[in-house]
Design a protein around this motif. Structure first.
Motif, PDB file in Angstrom:
ATOM      1  N   THR A  37      -7.800 -22.208 -47.017  1.00 32.56           N
ATOM      2  CA  THR A  37      -8.085 -22.728 -48.360  1.00 32.56           C
ATOM      3  C   THR A  37      -8.989 -23.950 -48.347  1.00 32.56           C
ATOM      4  OG1 THR A  37      -6.101 -24.088 -48.344  1.00 32.56           O
ATOM      5  CG2 THR A  37      -5.906 -21.880 -49.283  1.00 32.56           C
ATOM      6  N   VAL A  38      -8.987 -24.710 -47.258  1.00 36.25           N
ATOM      7  CA  VAL A  38      -9.837 -25.905 -47.236  1.00 36.25           C
ATOM      8  C   VAL A  38     -11.104 -25.671 -46.416  1.00 36.25           C
ATOM      9  CG1 VAL A  38      -9.950 -28.348 -46.679  1.00 36.25           C
ATOM     10  CG2 VAL A  38      -7.841 -27.381 -47.592  1.00 36.25           C
ATOM     11  N   GLN A  39     -10.931 -25.111 -45.208  1.00 31.74           N
ATOM     12  CA  GLN A  39     -12.125 -24.857 -44.398  1.00 31.74           C
ATOM     13  C   GLN A  39     -12.787 -23.527 -44.724  1.00 31.74           C
ATOM     14  OE1 GLN A  39     -11.067 -25.246 -40.259  1.00 31.74           O
ATOM     15  NE2 GLN A  39      -9.732 -26.973 -40.682  1.00 31.74           N
ATOM     16  N   VAL A  40     -12.058 -22.687 -45.481  1.00 33.64           N
ATOM     17  CA  VAL A  40     -12.552 -21.361 -45.879  1.00 33.64           C
ATOM     18  C   VAL A  40     -13.047 -20.558 -44.665  1.00 33.64           C
ATOM     19  CG1 VAL A  40     -13.759 -20.088 -47.679  1.00 33.64           C
ATOM     20  CG2 VAL A  40     -13.292 -22.488 -47.996  1.00 33.64           C
ATOM     21  N   LEU A  41     -12.160 -20.426 -43.679  1.00 31.71           N
ATOM     22  CA  LEU A  41     -12.442 -19.604 -42.503  1.00 31.71           C
ATOM     23  C   LEU A  41     -11.455 -18.437 -42.475  1.00 31.71           C
ATOM     24  CD1 LEU A  41     -12.714 -22.395 -39.788  1.00 31.71           C
ATOM     25  CD2 LEU A  41     -14.594 -21.205 -40.893  1.00 31.71           C
ATOM     26  N   GLY A  42     -11.822 -17.398 -41.774  1.00 33.87           N
ATOM     27  CA  GLY A  42     -10.883 -16.294 -41.557  1.00 33.87           C
ATOM     28  C   GLY A  42     -10.515 -15.532 -42.812  1.00 33.87           C
ATOM     29  N   ILE A  43     -11.425 -15.506 -43.790  1.00 35.31           N
ATOM     30  CA  ILE A  43     -11.128 -14.871 -45.070  1.00 35.31           C
ATOM     31  C   ILE A  43     -11.057 -13.351 -44.924  1.00 35.31           C
ATOM     32  CG2 ILE A  43     -12.094 -14.385 -47.346  1.00 35.31           C
ATOM     33  CD1 ILE A  43     -11.009 -17.072 -47.357  1.00 35.31           C
ATOM     34  N   CYS A  44     -11.934 -12.783 -44.094  1.00 34.16           N
ATOM     35  CA  CYS A  44     -12.075 -11.311 -44.069  1.00 34.16           C
ATOM     36  C   CYS A  44     -10.767 -10.605 -43.768  1.00 34.16           C
ATOM     37  CB  CYS A  44     -13.153 -10.881 -43.088  1.00 34.16           C
ATOM     38  SG  CYS A  44     -13.819 -12.199 -42.088  1.00 34.16           S
ATOM     39  N   SER A  45     -10.049 -11.087 -42.722  1.00 37.96           N
ATOM     40  CA  SER A  45      -8.800 -10.398 -42.408  1.00 37.96           C
ATOM     41  C   SER A  45      -7.763 -10.681 -43.476  1.00 37.96           C
ATOM     42  CB  SER A  45      -8.305 -10.817 -41.032  1.00 37.96           C
ATOM     43  OG  SER A  45      -8.237 -12.217 -40.946  1.00 37.96           O
ATOM     44  N   ALA A  46      -7.882 -11.835 -44.139  1.00 37.30           N
ATOM     45  CA  ALA A  46      -6.930 -12.140 -45.210  1.00 37.30           C
ATOM     46  C   ALA A  46      -7.060 -11.133 -46.351  1.00 37.30           C
ATOM     47  CB  ALA A  46      -7.147 -13.557 -45.730  1.00 37.30           C
ATOM     48  N   LEU A  47      -8.262 -10.608 -46.540  1.00 35.85           N
ATOM     49  CA  LEU A  47      -8.448  -9.622 -47.602  1.00 35.85           C
ATOM     50  C   LEU A  47      -7.915  -8.265 -47.191  1.00 35.85           C
ATOM     51  CD1 LEU A  47     -12.085 -10.311 -48.793  1.00 35.85           C
ATOM     52  CD2 LEU A  47      -9.997 -11.505 -49.353  1.00 35.85           C
ATOM     53  N   VAL A  77      -8.380  -2.080 -36.801  1.00 37.86           N
ATOM     54  CA  VAL A  77      -9.410  -2.850 -36.095  1.00 37.86           C
ATOM     55  C   VAL A  77      -9.205  -4.351 -36.187  1.00 37.86           C
ATOM     56  CG1 VAL A  77     -11.150  -1.075 -36.319  1.00 37.86           C
ATOM     57  CG2 VAL A  77     -10.906  -2.761 -38.121  1.00 37.86           C
ATOM     58  N   PHE A  78      -8.297  -4.810 -37.060  1.00 39.83           N
ATOM     59  CA  PHE A  78      -8.278  -6.243 -37.333  1.00 39.83           C
ATOM     60  C   PHE A  78      -7.700  -7.077 -36.204  1.00 39.83           C
ATOM     61  CE2 PHE A  78      -8.840  -4.296 -41.416  1.00 39.83           C
ATOM     62  CZ  PHE A  78      -9.973  -4.969 -41.818  1.00 39.83           C
ATOM     63  N   ILE A 133     -10.991 -11.847 -32.414  1.00 39.40           N
ATOM     64  CA  ILE A 133     -11.987 -12.564 -31.596  1.00 39.40           C
ATOM     65  C   ILE A 133     -13.116 -13.121 -32.458  1.00 39.40           C
ATOM     66  CG2 ILE A 133     -13.258 -10.451 -31.017  1.00 39.40           C
ATOM     67  CD1 ILE A 133     -13.916 -11.759 -28.365  1.00 39.40           C
ATOM     68  N   THR A 134     -13.418 -12.449 -33.545  1.00 41.72           N
ATOM     69  CA  THR A 134     -14.494 -12.955 -34.408  1.00 41.72           C
ATOM     70  C   THR A 134     -13.959 -13.896 -35.471  1.00 41.72           C
ATOM     71  OG1 THR A 134     -14.274 -11.167 -35.988  1.00 41.72           O
ATOM     72  CG2 THR A 134     -15.757 -10.803 -34.144  1.00 41.72           C
TER      73      THR A 134
END
Lengths: 248, 257
Positions: free
Chosen positions: A52-62, A133-134, A139-140
């Motif tokens: 929520t603050v750094q906005v990283l790792g969004i893709c797997s969260a979706l 695949v997640f 790693i990404t």
């Protein structure tokens, strides 16, 4: 008296060695869970949350938050990968040749991801199929490499471990919150159990909330809804924590 | 004269040695884990295969004390033994090779061999007096292999059910082939056309919804054209291998109008 004193000094020595194992020699001796170390865990949960603050790792969260179970498994997998890659890189940090440090980090992360994937395939086969695949794509996940570059290369093993746990947990926390709302409102279940009652073909046959005409929100099951829930979490968090609001 | 302090970690030799040692260590750790977990993973794969075969003939849940229960992997062996009455390993000419255990045949490996050496597994299910033929499938999706099972009814023309799985299709697009709503579309479709030619079931755009079972077509997945085509190709290509065997069967009566 004499023997007692000897024992205590020996114990002290042993303790010191133990500390040195965990802390780098340059760092001052401090308690394992000192205020500073506790902050390493608590900060990423709130003020410095990777999602929520750094906005990283969004893709797997979706992708994997339609149900709680895969979200929790994914959270645990990411916590394990971040924590252990942080520790390994931190222990090796004075040995890693600077020119190939990114490759070394990638190799460490990739092998941990493969380990996690193999273990899931052996002991949590059905969930590992849902995550598909997640797990491999951890790693990404920018959180992992980000923590290695920003923290593990400059800090001791114990601190890096805490930092990894904290950031992994910060990521997992958001994942679990999103998955909770998506599974509850999208399919009326939690962990696969029908908590809002049973939905039959007709309203009359249904039980619980469905008997008064409640319908599942199919939009919750689609990926865009995860983005909207993450957005709502960011909104709530910033309205409660004024220092997160950027001045413009 | 004092030597210049050299940072040893930046020399070529050190970097090279570090890389070599790292690769050896990582490789041995991974190889050890993979080998030691292999047996457990194989059991999972085996049980899932049985689940899939049973699901294609409509046994994905069973009644335990009168309550319909999901057929879990712990229970699957019992029901597999009960419902799957025959496992045949067929040669390309349709004859049965008794020396081969059909369940253990790896279709991916077989398809890489010359045609006359290939072995095609066929599972025959008998459920409440109905006979079904379960045929394993394997083909190419957009990114990687796709596979599955398709079950034909006694007339060897009508589809009883189908199950698909994939290795690396895009979640939300190609990976949707694993979803029940897509697999349901194949039920009661026919694999032979009106002239009696084997055409399989193709997933294409605009097949007039799910009600039309006469045209050998089902609706494809939007955004996953290549994976949908892969599913169509896989069905028609794999079914072809079984034609010689089908022709020998008594029940083989293609509905030609």
């Amino acid at each position: 008296m004499n023997t007692d004193r000897k024992l205590t000094s020996e114990e002290k020595e042993a303790k010191k060695k133990e500390m040195i194992m965990f802390l780098s020699s340059s760092e001052e001796k401090e308690h394992f869970l000192s205020k500073q170390n506790r902050k390493l865990i608590s900060d990423p949960l709130n003020d410095n949350n990777p999602i929520t603050v750094q906005v990283l790792g969004i893709c797997s969260a979706l992708a994997i938050t339609v149900q709680l179970e895969p979200a929790i498994v994914m959270a645990v997998a990411v916590i394990a990968v971040v924590a252990f890659s942080n520790v390994i890189i931190s222990l090796l940090r004075n040995m890693i040749p600077n020119r190939i440090r990114i490759i070394v980090q990638l190799v460490v992360v990739a092998s941990l991801v493969i380990l996690v994937d193999q273990i899931l395939k052996a002991y949590a086969y059905d969930v590992s199929k849902q995550l598909s695949v997640f797990v491999g794509l951890i790693i990404t996940n920018c959180i992992v490499m980000g923590r290695l570059e920003a923290f593990a290369l400059g800090n001791g093993a114990w601190k890096s471990f805490l930092d990894g746990i904290g950031n992994g947990a910060g990521y997992g926390l958001i994942l679990i919150i999103v998955a909770f709302f998506r599974e509850l409102l999208g399919s009326g279940k939690l962990f696969g159990y029908e908590v809002l009652g049973h939905r039959a073909a007709t309203v009359a046959d249904s039980t619980g909330l469905y008997s008064i005409g409640y319908e599942n929100n199919g939009l919750m099951l689609l990926s865009p809804m995860a983005l909207i829930i993450v957005g709502i979490i960011i909104w709530v968090q910033r309205s409660r924590n004024r220092k997160l609001i950027e001045e413009n | 004269m004092e030597e210049k302090p050299v940072n040893k970690t930046n020399s070529n030799g050190y970097t090279f040695m570090f890389a070599v040692i790292m690769v050896v260590v990582v490789a041995s750790v991974l190889a050890f884990t993979a080998t030691s977990l292999q047996p457990i993973q194989n059991v999972n794969v085996r049980e899932e295969k049985m689940q899939n075969i049973l699901a294609t003939v409509g046994v994905d849940s069973v009644e335990v004390d009168g309550v319909p229960t999901f057929l879990s992997r712990e229970m699957v062996q019992e029901y597999y033994d009960k419902f799957i009455t025959q496992s045949l390993a067929l040669r390309a000419d349709g004859s049965v090779d008794e020396s081969v255990n059909a369940f253990k045949v790896d279709l991916a490996k077989e398809l890489g061999k010359p045609v006359e050496e290939q072995i095609y597994p066929l599972y025959i299910a008998n459920i409440k007096g109905e006979k079904y033929y379960v045929i394993p499938l394997r083909g190419k999706g957009l990114w990687d292999a796709i596979w599955g099972y398709i079950a034909l009814k006694d007339d060897l023309n009508t589809v009883k059910g189908a199950v698909f799985d994939h290795k690396g299709e895009t979640p939300g697009l190609g990976a949707e082939i694993t979803k029940v709503w897509f697999q349901h579309r194949f039920e009661n479709e026919r694999v032979f056309d009106d002239e009696g030619n084997l055409v399989g079931v193709s997933a294409v755009k605009g097949s007039l919804g799910n009600s039309n079972k006469e045209d050998n077509r089902v609706d494809a997945i939007s955004g996953a054209t290549i994976t949908s085509k892969g599913v169509s190709n896989m069905i028609s290509e794999r079914l072809k291998h079984y034609l010689p065997y089908f022709k020998k069967q008594e029940g083989f009566k293609v509905a030609i109008q």
